[in-house]
Design a protein around this motif. Structure first.
Motif, PDB file in Angstrom:
ATOM      1  N   ARG A 138       0.864  -1.107  -0.563  1.00 21.40           N
ATOM      2  CA  ARG A 138      -0.079   0.094   0.025  1.00 21.40           C
ATOM      3  C   ARG A 138       0.790   1.158   0.187  1.00 21.40           C
ATOM      4  O   ARG A 138       0.777   2.369  -1.008  1.00 21.40           O
ATOM      5  N   VAL A 178       1.302   4.393  -2.846  1.00 24.46           N
ATOM      6  CA  VAL A 178       1.398   6.048  -3.089  1.00 24.46           C
ATOM      7  C   VAL A 178       2.322   6.642  -3.299  1.00 24.46           C
ATOM      8  O   VAL A 178       2.069   7.509  -3.653  1.00 24.46           O
ATOM      9  N   GLU A 181      -6.788   4.729   3.057  1.00 26.92           N
ATOM     10  CA  GLU A 181      -6.692   5.560   2.439  1.00 26.92           C
ATOM     11  C   GLU A 181      -5.922   6.637   2.155  1.00 26.92           C
ATOM     12  O   GLU A 181      -5.174   6.810   2.106  1.00 26.92           O
ATOM     13  N   GLU A 226      -1.982   8.383   2.656  1.00 25.95           N
ATOM     14  CA  GLU A 226      -1.387   9.461   1.852  1.00 25.95           C
ATOM     15  C   GLU A 226      -1.118  10.169   2.766  1.00 25.95           C
ATOM     16  O   GLU A 226      -0.363  11.141   2.825  1.00 25.95           O
TER      17      GLU A 226
END
Length: 119
Positions: free
Chosen positions: A10, A14, A96, A100
């Motif tokens: 993940r 990003v 998410e 971020e």
């Protein structure tokens, strides 16, 4: 190594979406992402709780504001917090947009971070 590979993927996604090149290195019992040869962000599993956590290098100026966010606390391996670094527990990066946020905070500080790499 004790870290969540799905979380590492993940984080890599990003960085890719932001067109940032990072080097992934297994260190400090987990995985760190280095940008410009400097630690930017890391992840590991908290030995006490068994839960995943981020290690974000955000700089001393951003620390007070960051500590107000859900799941964020001073980064402390030895009983003495490291200035400019924070731990972020799972509830602080499950979404998410939260992940971020931490990646971007780490990217923003990177140009000002000192490299520990010997030249």
């Amino acid at each position: 190594m004790a870290y969540n590979e799905h979380l590492a993927e993940r984080i890599q996604r990003v960085f890719r979406e932001k067109h940032i090149v990072v080097e992934e290195k297994k260190m400090m019992g987990g995985c760190c992402f280095l940008m410009n040869d400097k630690m930017c962000l890391g992840l590991d599993t908290d030995k006490q709780s068994g839960k995943d956590r981020l290690m974000a290098r955000i700089g001393p100026a951003a620390e007070a504001e960051a500590l107000k966010r859900n799941g964020c606390r001073p980064m402390d391996f030895t009983g003495r917090p490291m200035k400019g670094y924070v731990f972020v527990d799972q509830e602080g990066f499950d979404m998410e947009e939260d992940l971020e946020y931490w990646v971007q905070k780490s990217i923003d500080f990177n140009p000002f971070a000192k490299s520990s790499k010997k030249k």
